[in-house]
Design a protein around this motif. Structure first.
Motif, PDB file in Angstrom:
ATOM      1  N   ASN A   9       5.920   8.701  -1.501  1.00 27.83           N
ATOM      2  CA  ASN A   9       6.455   8.435  -0.161  1.00 27.83           C
ATOM      3  C   ASN A   9       6.305   6.938   0.111  1.00 27.83           C
ATOM      4  O   ASN A   9       5.208   6.460   0.363  1.00 27.83           O
ATOM      5  CB  ASN A   9       5.682   9.275   0.857  1.00 27.83           C
ATOM      6  CG  ASN A   9       6.126   9.009   2.286  1.00 27.83           C
ATOM      7  OD1 ASN A   9       7.103   8.279   2.510  1.00 27.83           O
ATOM      8  ND2 ASN A   9       5.421   9.580   3.241  1.00 27.83           N
ATOM      9  N   LYS A  11       7.366   5.329   2.581  1.00 28.95           N
ATOM     10  CA  LYS A  11       7.265   5.050   4.029  1.00 28.95           C
ATOM     11  C   LYS A  11       8.193   3.895   4.406  1.00 28.95           C
ATOM     12  O   LYS A  11       9.249   3.735   3.794  1.00 28.95           O
ATOM     13  CB  LYS A  11       5.796   4.811   4.417  1.00 28.95           C
ATOM     14  CG  LYS A  11       4.894   5.964   3.930  1.00 28.95           C
ATOM     15  CD  LYS A  11       3.508   5.963   4.520  1.00 28.95           C
ATOM     16  CE  LYS A  11       2.728   7.146   3.962  1.00 28.95           C
ATOM     17  NZ  LYS A  11       1.397   7.278   4.578  1.00 28.95           N
ATOM     18  N   HIS A  93       5.756  15.122   8.269  1.00 28.07           N
ATOM     19  CA  HIS A  93       4.726  14.151   7.888  1.00 28.07           C
ATOM     20  C   HIS A  93       3.870  13.800   9.110  1.00 28.07           C
ATOM     21  O   HIS A  93       4.379  13.733  10.229  1.00 28.07           O
ATOM     22  CB  HIS A  93       5.369  12.890   7.305  1.00 28.07           C
ATOM     23  CG  HIS A  93       4.350  12.003   6.655  1.00 28.07           C
ATOM     24  ND1 HIS A  93       3.562  11.142   7.377  1.00 28.07           N
ATOM     25  CD2 HIS A  93       3.948  11.906   5.373  1.00 28.07           C
ATOM     26  CE1 HIS A  93       2.726  10.537   6.552  1.00 28.07           C
ATOM     27  NE2 HIS A  93       2.926  10.975   5.333  1.00 28.07           N
ATOM     28  N   GLU A  95       2.769  11.123  10.213  1.00 25.74           N
ATOM     29  CA  GLU A  95       3.210   9.961  10.994  1.00 25.74           C
ATOM     30  C   GLU A  95       4.346  10.346  11.947  1.00 25.74           C
ATOM     31  O   GLU A  95       4.465   9.792  13.038  1.00 25.74           O
ATOM     32  CB  GLU A  95       3.587   8.815  10.046  1.00 25.74           C
ATOM     33  CG  GLU A  95       2.322   8.198   9.447  1.00 25.74           C
ATOM     34  CD  GLU A  95       2.425   7.765   8.005  1.00 25.74           C
ATOM     35  OE1 GLU A  95       3.529   7.501   7.520  1.00 25.74           O
ATOM     36  OE2 GLU A  95       1.364   7.692   7.344  1.00 25.74           O
ATOM     37  N   GLU A 163      -1.864  17.237   3.763  1.00 31.08           N
ATOM     38  CA  GLU A 163      -2.267  15.835   3.910  1.00 31.08           C
ATOM     39  C   GLU A 163      -3.185  15.712   5.128  1.00 31.08           C
ATOM     40  O   GLU A 163      -2.701  15.560   6.264  1.00 31.08           O
ATOM     41  CB  GLU A 163      -1.038  14.948   4.115  1.00 31.08           C
ATOM     42  CG  GLU A 163      -0.030  15.002   2.976  1.00 31.08           C
ATOM     43  CD  GLU A 163       0.834  13.747   2.942  1.00 31.08           C
ATOM     44  OE1 GLU A 163       0.648  12.952   2.012  1.00 31.08           O
ATOM     45  OE2 GLU A 163       1.655  13.552   3.846  1.00 31.08           O
ATOM     46  N   ALA A 167      -7.368  11.210   5.850  1.00 29.69           N
ATOM     47  CA  ALA A 167      -7.349  10.687   4.474  1.00 29.69           C
ATOM     48  C   ALA A 167      -6.130   9.798   4.202  1.00 29.69           C
ATOM     49  O   ALA A 167      -6.056   9.148   3.158  1.00 29.69           O
ATOM     50  CB  ALA A 167      -7.371  11.852   3.482  1.00 29.69           C
ATOM     51  N   ILE A 168      -5.188   9.785   5.135  1.00 34.51           N
ATOM     52  CA  ILE A 168      -3.935   9.056   4.898  1.00 34.51           C
ATOM     53  C   ILE A 168      -4.093   7.573   5.187  1.00 34.51           C
ATOM     54  O   ILE A 168      -4.413   7.180   6.311  1.00 34.51           O
ATOM     55  CB  ILE A 168      -2.787   9.652   5.742  1.00 34.51           C
ATOM     56  CG1 ILE A 168      -2.493  11.095   5.314  1.00 34.51           C
ATOM     57  CG2 ILE A 168      -1.548   8.781   5.642  1.00 34.51           C
ATOM     58  CD1 ILE A 168      -1.397  11.776   6.119  1.00 34.51           C
ATOM     59  N   GLY A 169      -3.909   6.766   4.163  1.00 35.73           N
ATOM     60  CA  GLY A 169      -3.934   5.317   4.332  1.00 35.73           C
ATOM     61  C   GLY A 169      -5.306   4.756   4.652  1.00 35.73           C
ATOM     62  O   GLY A 169      -5.432   3.605   5.079  1.00 35.73           O
ATOM     63  N   GLY A 208      -3.115  11.913   0.573  1.00 36.30           N
ATOM     64  CA  GLY A 208      -4.111  11.193   1.366  1.00 36.30           C
ATOM     65  C   GLY A 208      -4.998  10.371   0.464  1.00 36.30           C
ATOM     66  O   GLY A 208      -5.937  10.887  -0.120  1.00 36.30           O
ATOM     67  N   SER A 209      -4.654   9.076   0.325  1.00 32.13           N
ATOM     68  CA  SER A 209      -5.446   8.142  -0.483  1.00 32.13           C
ATOM     69  C   SER A 209      -5.577   8.547  -1.952  1.00 32.13           C
ATOM     70  O   SER A 209      -6.582   8.240  -2.597  1.00 32.13           O
ATOM     71  CB  SER A 209      -6.826   7.896   0.142  1.00 32.13           C
ATOM     72  OG  SER A 209      -6.684   7.282   1.413  1.00 32.13           O
ATOM     73  N   VAL A 210      -4.552   9.210  -2.472  1.00 32.26           N
ATOM     74  CA  VAL A 210      -4.531   9.495  -3.919  1.00 32.26           C
ATOM     75  C   VAL A 210      -4.224   8.190  -4.649  1.00 32.26           C
ATOM     76  O   VAL A 210      -3.351   7.424  -4.240  1.00 32.26           O
ATOM     77  CB  VAL A 210      -3.450  10.542  -4.265  1.00 32.26           C
ATOM     78  CG1 VAL A 210      -3.325  10.719  -5.775  1.00 32.26           C
ATOM     79  CG2 VAL A 210      -3.758  11.867  -3.584  1.00 32.26           C
ATOM     80  N   LEU A 228       1.259  14.118  -3.052  1.00 30.28           N
ATOM     81  CA  LEU A 228       2.202  13.298  -2.294  1.00 30.28           C
ATOM     82  C   LEU A 228       1.480  11.968  -2.063  1.00 30.28           C
ATOM     83  O   LEU A 228       0.420  11.924  -1.440  1.00 30.28           O
ATOM     84  CB  LEU A 228       2.603  13.975  -0.974  1.00 30.28           C
ATOM     85  CG  LEU A 228       3.713  13.286  -0.176  1.00 30.28           C
ATOM     86  CD1 LEU A 228       4.947  12.996  -1.028  1.00 30.28           C
ATOM     87  CD2 LEU A 228       4.106  14.134   1.031  1.00 30.28           C
ATOM     88  N   VAL A 229       2.048  10.925  -2.623  1.00 27.76           N
ATOM     89  CA  VAL A 229       1.363   9.639  -2.733  1.00 27.76           C
ATOM     90  C   VAL A 229       2.036   8.605  -1.838  1.00 27.76           C
ATOM     91  O   VAL A 229       3.260   8.451  -1.896  1.00 27.76           O
ATOM     92  CB  VAL A 229       1.428   9.150  -4.200  1.00 27.76           C
ATOM     93  CG1 VAL A 229       0.600   7.889  -4.381  1.00 27.76           C
ATOM     94  CG2 VAL A 229       0.999  10.240  -5.165  1.00 27.76           C
ATOM     95  N   GLY A 230       1.248   7.903  -1.042  1.00 28.18           N
ATOM     96  CA  GLY A 230       1.789   6.836  -0.214  1.00 28.18           C
ATOM     97  C   GLY A 230       1.625   5.488  -0.903  1.00 28.18           C
ATOM     98  O   GLY A 230       2.379   5.137  -1.813  1.00 28.18           O
ATOM     99  N   GLY A 231       0.607   4.751  -0.496  1.00 29.86           N
ATOM    100  CA  GLY A 231       0.393   3.383  -0.981  1.00 29.86           C
ATOM    101  C   GLY A 231       0.522   3.198  -2.490  1.00 29.86           C
ATOM    102  O   GLY A 231       1.198   2.269  -2.954  1.00 29.86           O
TER     103      GLY A 231
HETATM  104  P1  13P Z   1      -1.563   7.225   1.249  1.00 34.02           P
HETATM  105  O1  13P Z   1      -1.455   7.674  -0.180  1.00 34.02           O
HETATM  106  O2  13P Z   1      -1.152   5.798   1.456  1.00 34.02           O
HETATM  107  O3  13P Z   1      -2.878   7.582   1.854  1.00 34.02           O
HETATM  108  O4  13P Z   1      -0.450   8.077   2.065  1.00 34.02           O
HETATM  109  C1  13P Z   1      -0.369   9.441   1.866  1.00 34.02           C
HETATM  110  C2  13P Z   1       0.852   9.947   2.528  1.00 34.02           C
HETATM  111  O5  13P Z   1       0.957   9.933   3.737  1.00 34.02           O
HETATM  112  C3  13P Z   1       1.945  10.437   1.682  1.00 34.02           C
HETATM  113  O6  13P Z   1       2.921  11.077   2.429  1.00 34.02           O
END
Ligand code: 13P
Length: 247
Positions: A9, A11, A93, A95, A163, A167-169, A208-210, A228-231
């Motif tokens: 993701n 974002k 999501h 957010e 998620e 833990a997200i971001g 969440g912070s994977v 599901l990976v963000g950053g």
């Molecule tokens: P992070 O991996 O940056 O914590 O984000 C997770 C997320 O919200 C994926 O949708």
């Protein structure tokens, strides 16, 4: 259960230039066969990604309009996403729930409409820190699940993403035990409230912070079917490492 699944993701990040570099890195990566990989760019870059990214990786939107397109200023419809070759959409999501204010019913209806147009759905759930601390994690996740279940009849094209918002971001990844506990509870909820078949086949992925360093331990857990990976999805080599954490 099911094939390992990793979504990236992106974002609200990226420029034509940075995305072009990320696409090159992803095209050059060696991915294991037994993993489904999907990336979710911002709407305006989906076309660029579709036209230059390998077909090995599918493409997702991060949101969609609740119904058929028309006089809805600023929105993007499921039909339009399908028209440009986008295969997936992320819905619910945190957010969008907590920053933009979308509620359970609105998200559930979006899921039904997206599926009716043959978009596949990553359906996101997860509790806030205060909800976890108050012992309400399962209540919150089950309530969010119910809104999806009230609107979804066929779960074949649905992946559930747990998620936890805390833990997200944040760099505070859930422990493998914490994630496994919720994944198992959600699977059990599906068994009771949807069907044993859906419970055993639907993929439940963790977000969440994977990152490249913590994915392997999480991937070992029985009910963690992917991420599901963000950053970390903005870094091609790290994202490839996470995709290849399939066990
Ligand atoms: P992070 O991996 O940056 O914590 O984000 C997770 C997320 O919200 C994926 O949708």
């Amino acid at each position: 259960s099911g094939k390992f699944f990793v979504g990236g993701n992106w974002k609200c990040n990226g420029t034509k230039e940075s995305i072009s570099k990320l696409i090159s890195d992803l095209n050059a990566a060696t991915l294991e066969n037994d993993v489904d990989v999907v990336v979710a760019p911002p709407f305006i870059y989906i076309d660029q990604v579709k036209s230059s990214l390998t077909d090995r990786i599918e493409v997702s939107a991060q949101n969609t309009w609740i119904g058929k397109g028309g006089a809805f200023t600023g929105e993007i419809s499921a039909e339009q996403l399908v028209d440009i070759g986008c295969q997936w959409v992320i819905l619910g999501h945190s957010e969008r729930r907590h920053v933009i204010g979308e509620d359970d019913q609105f998200i559930g209806k979006k899921a039904a409409y997206a599926l009716s147009q043959n978009l596949k759905v990553m359906a996101c759930i997860g509790e806030l820190l205060e909800e976890r601390e108050a012992g309400k994690t399962f209540d919150v996740c089950f309530k969010q699940m119910k809104a999806f279940a009230d609107n979804i009849t066929d779960w074949t094209n649905v992946v559930i993403a747990y998620e936890p918002v805390w833990a997200i971001g944040t760099g505070k990844v859930a422990s493998p035990e914490q994630a496994q506990e919720v994944h198992a509870a959600v699977r059990d909820w599906l068994k009771t409230n949807v069907s044993a078949d859906v419970a055993s086949t639907v993929r439940i992925i963790y977000g969440g912070s994977v990152n490249a360093a913590n994915c392997a331990e999480l991937a070992k857990k029985e009910d963690i079917d992917g991420f599901l990976v963000g950053g970390a999805s903005l870094k091609g080599p790290d994202f490839a490492t996470i995709c290849n954490s399939v066990t």
